[in-house]
Scaffold this motif. Structure first.
Motif, PDB file in Angstrom:
ATOM      1  N   UNK B 193       1.025  -1.091   0.151  1.00  6.03           N
ATOM      2  CA  UNK B 193      -0.041   0.107   0.139  1.00  6.03           C
ATOM      3  C   UNK B 193       1.062   1.356  -0.264  1.00  6.03           C
ATOM      4  N   UNK B 194       1.082   1.830  -1.055  1.00  4.98           N
ATOM      5  CA  UNK B 194       1.313   3.862  -1.171  1.00  4.98           C
ATOM      6  C   UNK B 194       0.307   4.418  -0.830  1.00  4.98           C
ATOM      7  N   UNK B 195       0.052   5.450   0.679  1.00 10.09           N
ATOM      8  CA  UNK B 195      -0.774   6.156   0.635  1.00 10.09           C
ATOM      9  C   UNK B 195      -0.542   7.344   0.736  1.00 10.09           C
ATOM     10  N   UNK B 196      -0.588   8.473   0.354  1.00 11.53           N
ATOM     11  CA  UNK B 196      -0.209   9.840   0.327  1.00 11.53           C
ATOM     12  C   UNK B 196      -1.139  10.197   1.978  1.00 11.53           C
ATOM     13  N   UNK B 197      -0.499  11.176   2.115  1.00 11.09           N
ATOM     14  CA  UNK B 197      -1.492  12.141   3.674  1.00 11.09           C
ATOM     15  C   UNK B 197      -0.775  13.151   4.041  1.00 11.09           C
ATOM     16  N   UNK B 198      -1.611  14.045   4.354  1.00  9.27           N
ATOM     17  CA  UNK B 198      -0.673  15.278   4.842  1.00  9.27           C
ATOM     18  C   UNK B 198      -1.379  14.614   7.316  1.00  9.27           C
ATOM     19  N   UNK B 199      -1.314  13.895   7.035  1.00  6.03           N
ATOM     20  CA  UNK B 199      -2.027  13.463   8.795  1.00  6.03           C
ATOM     21  C   UNK B 199      -0.695  12.975   8.844  1.00  6.03           C
ATOM     22  N   UNK B 200       0.105  13.839   8.740  1.00  5.75           N
ATOM     23  CA  UNK B 200       1.517  13.557   9.329  1.00  5.75           C
ATOM     24  C   UNK B 200       1.518  12.858  11.331  1.00  5.75           C
ATOM     25  N   UNK B 201       0.731  13.227  11.568  1.00  2.00           N
ATOM     26  CA  UNK B 201       0.080  12.364  13.448  1.00  2.00           C
ATOM     27  C   UNK B 201      -0.349  11.101  13.907  1.00  2.00           C
ATOM     28  N   UNK B 202      -0.207  10.542  12.191  1.00  2.00           N
ATOM     29  CA  UNK B 202      -1.032   9.186  12.379  1.00  2.00           C
ATOM     30  C   UNK B 202      -0.189   8.044  11.996  1.00  2.00           C
ATOM     31  N   UNK B 203       0.871   9.086  10.751  1.00  2.00           N
ATOM     32  CA  UNK B 203       2.074   8.012   9.929  1.00  2.00           C
ATOM     33  C   UNK B 203       2.629   7.055  11.191  1.00  2.00           C
ATOM     34  N   UNK B 204       3.359   7.562  12.549  1.00  2.89           N
ATOM     35  CA  UNK B 204       3.777   6.690  13.185  1.00  2.89           C
ATOM     36  C   UNK B 204       2.996   5.608  13.001  1.00  2.89           C
ATOM     37  N   UNK B 205       1.463   6.027  13.659  1.00  4.76           N
ATOM     38  CA  UNK B 205       0.566   4.305  14.179  1.00  4.76           C
ATOM     39  C   UNK B 205       0.300   3.356  13.004  1.00  4.76           C
ATOM     40  N   UNK B 206       0.591   3.511  11.442  1.00  8.37           N
ATOM     41  CA  UNK B 206      -0.086   2.407  10.423  1.00  8.37           C
ATOM     42  C   UNK B 206       1.635   2.138   9.635  1.00  8.37           C
ATOM     43  N   UNK B 207       1.974   3.210   8.936  1.00  7.52           N
ATOM     44  CA  UNK B 207       3.079   3.241   8.166  1.00  7.52           C
ATOM     45  C   UNK B 207       4.944   2.550   8.955  1.00  7.52           C
ATOM     46  N   UNK B 208       4.797   1.352   7.628  1.00  3.51           N
ATOM     47  CA  UNK B 208       5.897   1.073   7.718  1.00  3.51           C
ATOM     48  C   UNK B 208       7.590   1.825   7.105  1.00  3.51           C
ATOM     49  N   UNK B 209       6.688   2.244   6.128  1.00  7.68           N
ATOM     50  CA  UNK B 209       7.994   2.999   5.943  1.00  7.68           C
ATOM     51  C   UNK B 209       7.577   4.145   5.043  1.00  7.68           C
ATOM     52  N   UNK B 210       8.250   5.062   5.113  1.00  4.86           N
ATOM     53  CA  UNK B 210       7.494   6.654   4.747  1.00  4.86           C
ATOM     54  C   UNK B 210       8.842   6.894   3.297  1.00  4.86           C
ATOM     55  N   UNK B 211       8.058   7.683   3.016  1.00  8.27           N
ATOM     56  CA  UNK B 211       8.770   8.390   1.381  1.00  8.27           C
ATOM     57  C   UNK B 211       8.491   9.858   1.956  1.00  8.27           C
ATOM     58  N   UNK B 212       9.075  10.758   1.309  1.00  9.57           N
ATOM     59  CA  UNK B 212       9.294  12.659   1.744  1.00  9.57           C
ATOM     60  C   UNK B 212       9.536  12.858   0.503  1.00  9.57           C
ATOM     61  N   UNK B 213       9.434  13.110  -0.149  1.00  8.75           N
ATOM     62  CA  UNK B 213       8.924  14.358  -0.979  1.00  8.75           C
ATOM     63  C   UNK B 213       8.859  15.611  -1.309  1.00  8.75           C
ATOM     64  N   UNK B 214       9.447  15.807  -2.494  1.00  7.90           N
ATOM     65  CA  UNK B 214       9.896  17.124  -2.977  1.00  7.90           C
ATOM     66  C   UNK B 214      10.606  17.558  -3.944  1.00  7.90           C
ATOM     67  N   UNK B 215       9.888  17.304  -5.071  1.00  2.72           N
ATOM     68  CA  UNK B 215       9.871  17.305  -6.022  1.00  2.72           C
ATOM     69  C   UNK B 215      10.633  16.314  -6.703  1.00  2.72           C
ATOM     70  N   UNK B 216      11.714  15.127  -5.712  1.00  2.86           N
ATOM     71  CA  UNK B 216      12.589  14.108  -5.373  1.00  2.86           C
ATOM     72  C   UNK B 216      12.275  13.633  -4.748  1.00  2.86           C
ATOM     73  N   UNK B 217      12.826  12.518  -4.227  1.00  4.05           N
ATOM     74  CA  UNK B 217      12.308  11.682  -3.089  1.00  4.05           C
ATOM     75  C   UNK B 217      13.986  12.525  -2.776  1.00  4.05           C
ATOM     76  N   UNK B 218      13.365  12.626  -1.424  1.00  3.43           N
ATOM     77  CA  UNK B 218      14.501  13.171  -0.752  1.00  3.43           C
ATOM     78  C   UNK B 218      14.921  11.882   0.781  1.00  3.43           C
ATOM     79  N   UNK B 219      14.234  11.376   0.920  1.00  4.30           N
ATOM     80  CA  UNK B 219      14.733  10.463   1.764  1.00  4.30           C
ATOM     81  C   UNK B 219      13.475   9.188   2.211  1.00  4.30           C
ATOM     82  N   UNK B 220      13.991   7.816   1.809  1.00  2.23           N
ATOM     83  CA  UNK B 220      12.902   7.012   2.196  1.00  2.23           C
ATOM     84  C   UNK B 220      13.632   6.275   2.739  1.00  2.23           C
ATOM     85  N   UNK B 221      12.409   5.089   3.841  1.00  3.67           N
ATOM     86  CA  UNK B 221      13.358   4.110   4.643  1.00  3.67           C
ATOM     87  C   UNK B 221      11.990   4.138   6.194  1.00  3.67           C
ATOM     88  N   UNK B 222      12.392   3.104   7.013  1.00  5.55           N
ATOM     89  CA  UNK B 222      11.674   2.432   7.714  1.00  5.55           C
ATOM     90  C   UNK B 222      11.304   4.014   8.245  1.00  5.55           C
TER      91      UNK B 222
END
Ligand SMILES: Nc1ncnc2c1ncn2[C@@H]1O[C@H](COP(=O)(O)OP(=O)(O)OP(=O)(O)O)[C@@H](O)[C@H]1O
Ligand SMILES: [Mg+2]
Lengths: 280, 257
Positions: B193-222
């Motif tokens: 599941x790849x899911x975009x969201x602006x609800x940063x507060x809930x990220x830690x509760x269900x995402x195994x991985x995170x992609x940070x993006x700003x015109x390119x991928x800034x960081x990606x990992x656990x």
């Protein structure tokens, strides 16, 4: 004159029987397609295609091939031309549509006036169902079978395409194919409609029954049935009325259609004006 | 290690010559939930559209389960829920019809539903608590109910790769929780599941991985490694470093727990 006579008397003429049957068939076919046209917002496109088929009709006549083939080529060609001009210039779509179809139509007018043929311009512009030839009847039947058959088979895919083409693509449907299917059907039915009501009024056959039905139902299948019923009713009644008042058949058919639309607009149970004002 | 399910390599997307996404690379294993985070205009939706083949990358390649996207779509392997549905809300279809559209890929040419299709549609509608409203014309739904309906359609597709572009925008807290629980269940079943969201507060509760993006991928990992204050401030151009914002985002998280 009593009412039964009103209906029965015209049937003594063979041309009237033919005219009623052909316009009923055209009514069914155009109405079935009109649901897609109104929902997809293709009314202007329908107008464009129906006008743009004109040079195709003349050229087909000159080459002595079925008019439907010429009309089909020019109908689809006009849409490709519209797409091309839109993609390569900065002109807005409605302007491009207006520009392209009038260009095609004008070309048709020139051809008719300069090329020696027995085509009667008024028959093309306003239809001539009372004088329809057996060849044209056969052609109308073939067009009807193709159109209704295609709609029956691809109904769900076309509905999805009209409703949500993004989803259609994301489940692997070929939306370009569906687009051209709809377009081809539009060109074909424009030819069929041309026989009965003429080029000028074909667009009414392709949008009014759909619009009437849209006010009466929130279910696509019901909408289709209502559109087809109103299409047949208008065609048959219009032909009768034109016989009795000795007026333009195409005009009568479209006037009946428009009356049905006005009735629906006022009295539709949910989306009609009365229902709306009762709610407020 | 499980199989790579979404494989994005060096993808660049431009709109009319203006680059919206530069050299993005990303590998997602099956059975993960990956959050896609970035500010407005960062290129999140663009990434989804590139994966679905709706915009053509000028460079790079994208595979899902090692297949190009057209084949993936034909095999019902991917379901996509756009950020906003570009549909005619007055169209004569009801909630049930819409969700049934998620099953078309499994049906024959005439798209006649079988018993199995019907039961999956019912199940999907029940999961998002929309079964009661199945007969509603879709224009007669609230914004959140519309979102739930289209989410149910994605569920009905039974595709093991789910692309969700801001599914929580405009849905209430309870519905968001319900959707998150559902996503976690699907992860158990091996969904990616790849899911975009602006609800940063809930990220830690269900995402195994995170992609940070700003015109390119800034960081990606656990999530634990990447979802840091420092990275977030890079992603949001320093604005998250703003104390008041960081605080509000903390209290929001606390509120939830
Ligand atoms: N169809 C388009 N034509 C031209 N430019 C576009 C188009 N779609 C997006 N863009 C541009 O590409 C960039 C990325 O847009 P995108 O929609 O991917 O952002 P996003 O991360 O999804 O933002 P949001 O959080 O607001 O949804 C933006 O600068 C946007 O202006
Ligand atoms: Mg977006």
């Amino acid at each position: 004159m009593d009412i039964i006579q009103w209906f029965v008397a015209p049937l003594q003429h063979e041309f009237m029987v033919k005219a009623i049957l052909v316009s009923a068939l055209v009514g069914i076919v155009c109405s079935a397609l009109s649901c897609y046209m109104t929902l997809k917002g293709w009314a202007l496109m329908g107008d464009a295609v129906s006008h743009a088929v004109m040079p195709g009709v003349v050229i087909a006549y000159i080459l002595n091939i079925p008019l439907a083939i010429g009309a089909f080529a020019f109908g689809v060609g006009s849409v490709i031309a519209i797409g091309f001009v839109k993609a390569t210039t900065r002109i807005k779509e409605d302007t491009v549509i207006g520009l392209v179809f009038t260009g095609f139509f004008a070309l048709g007018l020139v051809l008719i006036s300069k090329v020696k043929s027995e085509i009667d311009l008024t028959h093309i512009l306003f239809g001539n169902v009372l004088g329809i030839s057996n060849d044209d009847i056969i052609q109308t039947v073939i067009i009807s079978v193709i159109t209704l058959g295609t709609l029956a088979v691809l109904r769900k895919d076309l509905i999805l395409f009209c409703f949500d083409s993004t989803h259609a693509r994301s489940i692997g449907l070929n939306t370009t194919f569906l687009y051209y299917v709809l377009l081809s059907l539009l060109s074909l039915t424009a030819v069929a409609g041309l026989q009965t009501v003429g080029i000028i009024l074909v667009v009414a056959m392709l949008v009014t029954p759909g619009a009437t039905a849209y006010l009466l139902s929130d279910n696509f299948d019901h909408m289709t049935l209502i559109a087809m019923a109103s299409g047949v009713f208008s065609s048959v009644m219009g032909t009768y009325v034109s016989y009795h008042i000795d007026g333009s058949t195409g005009g009568c058919i479209v006037v009946v259609q428009t009356l049905l639309f006005i009735i629906a607009m006022i009295f539709a149970p949910k989306h009609g004006l009365l229902a709306q004002s009762a709610k407020n | 290690m499980s199989e790579i399910s979404i494989d994005i390599e060096n993808v660049t997307v431009a709109y009319h010559g203006k680059v919206a996404l530069q050299s993005a690379s990303l590998q997602l294993e099956a059975g993960t939930i990956c959050g896609l985070i970035g500010m407005n205009g960062a290129g999140k939706s663009t990434l989804f559209k590139a994966i679905m083949g709706f915009v053509k990358p000028t460079n790079g390649r994208i595979l899902i389960n090692r297949l190009p996207i057209r084949q993936v779509q034909k095999k019902n392997l991917v379901a996509y829920v756009p950020q906003s549905e570009e549909v005619d809300w007055n169209f004569p279809v009801n909630v049930h019809d819409v969700v049934m559209m998620g099953r078309y890929g499994y049906m024959n040419l005439l798209r006649i539903p079988k018993a199995r299709d019907k039961s999956i549609v019912q199940e999907s509608l029940e999961r998002v608590e929309m079964w009661q409203m199945q007969d509603r014309q879709i224009g007669e739904l609230s914004g959140g109910q519309k979102k739930r309906t289209f989410f149910a359609r994605a569920l009905a597709q039974e595709s093991t790769v789910l692309l969700l572009d801001e599914p929580f925008a405009g849905v209430d807290i309870k519905t968001e929780k319900m959707m998150i629980n559902l996503l976690m269940e699907l992860r158990q079943k091996g969904y990616t599941i790849l899911i975009s969201t602006h609800d940063l507060a809930s990220i830690k509760t269900f995402c195994d991985k995170v992609v940070l993006i700003n015109r390119t991928i800034l960081a990606y990992g656990n999530t634990a490694d990447v979802f840091t204050e420092e990275n977030l401030s890079r992603t949001f151009g320093g604005s998250i470093g703003d104390l008041s914002l960081a605080k509000s985002f903390l209290t929001q998280e606390e509120r939830r727990n």
